[in-house]
Structure formats: C-alpha cells, structure tokens
Design an enzyme around this catalytic site. Structure first.
Site, PDB file in Angstrom:
ATOM      1  N   ASP A   1       0.824  -1.215   0.000  1.00  0.00           N
ATOM      2  CA  ASP A   1       0.000   0.000   0.000  1.00  0.00           C
ATOM      3  C   ASP A   1       0.857   1.263   0.000  1.00  0.00           C
ATOM      4  O   ASP A   1       2.027   1.244   0.408  1.00  0.00           O
ATOM      5  CB  ASP A   1      -0.887   0.043   1.251  1.00  0.00           C
ATOM      6  N   ASP A   2       0.240   2.361  -0.413  1.00  0.00           N
ATOM      7  CA  ASP A   2       0.715   3.745  -0.235  1.00  0.00           C
ATOM      8  C   ASP A   2       1.777   4.186  -1.224  1.00  0.00           C
ATOM      9  O   ASP A   2       2.245   5.320  -1.149  1.00  0.00           O
ATOM     10  CB  ASP A   2       1.249   3.982   1.188  1.00  0.00           C
TER      11      ASP A   2
ATOM     12  N   HIS B   1       3.719  -2.055   3.194  1.00  0.00           N
ATOM     13  CA  HIS B   1       3.735  -0.698   2.644  1.00  0.00           C
ATOM     14  C   HIS B   1       5.087  -0.466   1.968  1.00  0.00           C
ATOM     15  O   HIS B   1       6.123  -0.491   2.650  1.00  0.00           O
ATOM     16  CB  HIS B   1       3.509   0.342   3.742  1.00  0.00           C
TER      17      HIS B   1
END
Length: 472
Positions: A296-297, A438
C-alpha cells in the site's frame, strides 16, 4: 573510618539528584501516556517528476488524532520558508482545536489532511494547489484551499493579478464566465449563491487568492461555504485559456500556452494486459498453497523498484495498491510496476478515510485514481483497498469497487524491523493469506527477500490478490 560532614553533604546532594531524576522520569512517563502514539511514520522527502520540486510527506498518528500532510520542497530556501510557515500554521491551528475540544473527542479520532496537487503552467512555473480538510467535532469537516503560483527558476511567488489585468471591466467579464460555468454544472449549479459570487468577484480587495493555472485552463477554487452551500464542498470552476485571452497581461499571453495540441495517447493496454496474464498464469497453482503479497501507499521512487526486482528474482507476482497523487508524482515507477506484470490496485487519491467524506468526494477519490493509473500505465486498476480498511457503502456501491482488505497485517509501519515483519508472516501465514505491507518503508523492502525465500520454501505460490478474492 567514620563519615565526615563532607561525605554527608555529597550523599545528600546525590540523593536530591536521584529524587529529581525519578520525579522527572515519572512526569515524562505521564506526559507520554497522555500523548500515546498508535503509530508515527514521520517525514519523508522524495524526488518527483517535476523539475525543481521534491515531495515531502509528513504523517503523524496518535491516539486522538491523525495528521497527513503533503507539500513541496524547492531548491530556494525563501520559497521553502513560505511553504513551511503555511504548513506549520495549518498543523498548529488543528492541534489547538483538538486541545480545545478534547473533552468532546471520545470514541473517534480527529483528522487533518493537507493534500497537494501540482500543475505545470509554463516553463519553470507551477501552480501548487493545497486542499486542507479537518474534522475534530461536529457534523461536517472544515475545508479550505490555498494556492501558490511559483517560478522555481527565479525563486519567487507570482500574484494572480500579475497574470490577469485587474480592471472593473475584466472582473465583470470574469463574473459572466464563472457564473455561466456554475449554472452549467449539475453538481454545483443548484447550490450556488449567485449574489455571494458576484460580491466575491467584484470586491477590489479580493486578489483571487485561490486562482491557479494549468497549461490549458484558469481554475477558480472556492472554499467551502464561500459562494455555495456546504454540500458543494470546495467547488472548482475551470475556464479555458482561450476564453481568458483578452483578460491576460501581455507578458502572460506570451508565456501561457494558448494554442494546444492534443496529446496522443499510446494504446498499448492490450500488450500490457497480455504480459500480466502470462505472469499470472505462470504463478497460479490450482491445488497448491497460494498467498497474495500486497503493498500500500506507493509508488515509492526507490523502495518500489527494489521490491519489484526481488519479486522478479523469485518469480513472484504482487498487488500494488497505489495512491493517485503518488502515481502523479512518480509515473515512471507506476508504469514499471505495470510493465513487470504486477496487479494494479487503487488506494484512493489522497489516502483519506472514506467514511468521513461525502458520497461525491469519495467517488472522486476513487475514480480520479482509476483514471491516472489507466493514463500512466495503459492498464486498468483491478483491485481497490480503502485507506485504513474503512469504506463508505455509498461510495463502494457507486464505484462498483468491492473493498479488498487483508488477513495478515505485518505492522511494518510500526516495527520498522525486517525480522519482526518476517516473524509475523511466519506465525500467521496459511493457504489464501493476504499479506499487508507498505512499499514506502525501506525496512519493508529489506523484509521482502527473506519473506519470499521462506514462503517459497514452504510451498506457497504468489498470486494477485484478485485471484483470492474473485468469487468466480
């Protein structure tokens, strides 16, 4: 030997020091408990695709509030000081409001999002568009905007009235153009306060603080409640530069690109999709144990590249849930993820908690990200993960994007320790696991190779997350 008076004095002073230290420690411990952090990711400074502009990401999570701020860093210190002063004032005002309302903040977390969009206006000149959204108490979030026009080569900010000839006649023409655009809008038109709009434009002390330019348009961004009802949020009215020609100063007529050529779009989506299908089929296993690695991100200019190199080394496919604003800053990284055959996921544009947004604002967060992923990579996003795992049902139904969550949270944002990340995976992984990581953290990139090695030794096959979540 019997103790002397000097010895007693020394012992007395030492005792006072020890007592003082203990009191200080207890006070600090109490203070820390009152400001207990659930997580703090700190500040990251990263390069971007825009020459002369880097990106700063500053995130703080505490028990009672969440702050996420994105803002530019220039080579010029004077420009940076102006931006940093603004960012600091936004943060301090939010923290003051939180402190003043702490007795009302019980079972929810206060939020501050300071997001940024950047547009190339002319050579070395950018529009930096901030959107500030905060929610502490009450029914509605506070929304305001702030715009900077920056010449990074000269190291100076540009006032909008240097670009538009500020005359009464021109203001009247602007009112005609903007009012017509509002009325054309099915979203904003019914919510417009026309008299407020006219007063706003004709006020000679108003120097159009939230006016910004792209290479095609002049965009008037309004604060919430400024000229519309609150349901409109922060409306934006875009006027093509061709219609603004006669309102511009001679200097800016030359600088702004009035004549535009439509950019050709390379349609290579079929080739990229075939590549993705090939890699997926190679890594699929009908009867074996399957696991989905999700990140993610991102994308991140360094860590994402390291991760996809390791995935290639171990013949592994992963799913990257990307933020739209980071795809905008690092398009070449997003394209690299796609070219390597990994699954592209949508993680919204600005990482906002969708449950706190209106239906329209939430849809925009999702659809704007889908659009930039498609434009940059030539491929569609095939999975959607809401920030914090929280989804507004209205948004989900309207976008038709079922939320994909996870079964193993590596807590990589918290531990920042590759060994701890691997330990959590080892203790929890099973057939069908969806692992959350992440790719903005260097320590996560360091954990990927030992994780891939372990999972492969345990007989796991790496698949896109949609292969585990697709009901068919």
């Amino acid at each position: 030997m019997r103790p002397t008076k000097v010895t007693y004095s020394i012992l007395f002073i030492l005792g006072l020091c020890v007592i003082g230290y203990l009191i200080y420690y207890l006070l600090q411990d109490t203070k820390d408990e009152g400001n207990k952090e659930t997580k703090t990711t700190g500040t990251l400074v990263e390069y971007s695709k825009y020459p002369g502009v880097d990106l700063i990401t500053d995130i703080t999570d505490k028990e009672k509030y969440h702050i996420a701020m994105h803002y530019p860093k220039f080579k010029n210190n004077e420009l940076n000081k102006e931006i940093e002063d603004y960012v600091s004032s936004v943060k301090q005002a939010f923290l003051t409001t939180v402190d003043e309302n702490k007795k009302y903040i019980k079972n929810h977390v206060a939020n501050l999002y300071l997001t940024m969009d950047i547009y190339l206006v002319a050579k070395n000149t950018y529009s930096i568009v901030f959107s500030e959204e905060s929610y502490v108490v009450g029914a509605n979030a506070e929304q305001t905007a702030k715009v900077y026009l920056v010449d990074v080569e000269k190291g100076e900010f540009i006032q909008p009235t240097k670009i538009i000839n500020d005359t009464k006649q021109n203001r009247e023409e602007l009112y005609t153009l903007i009012s017509a655009k509002f009325k054309e809008s099915t979203e904003y038109g019914p919510l417009l306060f026309e008299e407020d709009l006219k007063d706003w434009i004709m006020n000679e002390e108003n120097h159009f603080p939230n006016l910004y330019f792209t290479d095609k348009s002049a965009v008037f961004k309004f604060n919430k409640y400024e000229v519309t009802a609150g349901a409109a949020g922060m409306p934006e009215i875009s006027i093509p530069l061709e219609k603004m020609r006669d309102l511009l100063t001679d200097e800016w007529k030359d600088q702004l690109l009035i004549e535009h050529k439509e950019k050709g779009e390379q349609d290579n989506s079929d080739d990229k999709q075939i590549g993705n299908e090939d890699k997926t089929s190679e890594n699929s296993s009908i009867n074996g144990k399957r696991v989905a690695l999700t990140f993610d991100d991102g994308p991140h200019p360094k860590n994402t590249l390291k991760i996809i190199d390791l995935l290639d080394k171990y013949d592994a496919t992963a799913t990257f849930f990307m933020l739209g604003n980071r795809v905008d800053f690092y398009p070449e990284i997003a394209k690299k993820v796609a070219d390597e055959g990994h699954e592209l996921g949508n993680h919204t544009w600005n990482h906002k908690d969708l449950s706190t947004l209106s239906k329209e604002a939430g849809i925009q967060e999702v659809e704007k990200t889908n659009e930039i992923i498609k434009n940059v990579t030539g491929r569609e996003s095939t999975a959607f993960r809401p920030p914090y795992g929280v989804i507004n049902e209205q948004v989900q139904n309207a976008t038709g994007s079922p939320a994909v969550l996870w079964t193993i949270d590596t807590l990589d944002w918290k531990s920042r320790n590759p060994n701890e990340i691997l330990k959590i995976v080892k203790e929890n992984v099973k057939d069908g696991s969806i692992i959350l990581m992440h790719d903005i953290h260097e320590t996560t990139a360091q954990a990927v190779e030992p994780m891939l090695k372990y999972l492969k030794e345990q007989g796991f096959t790496f698949v896109p997350v949609s292969e585990l979540t697709d009901p068919d």
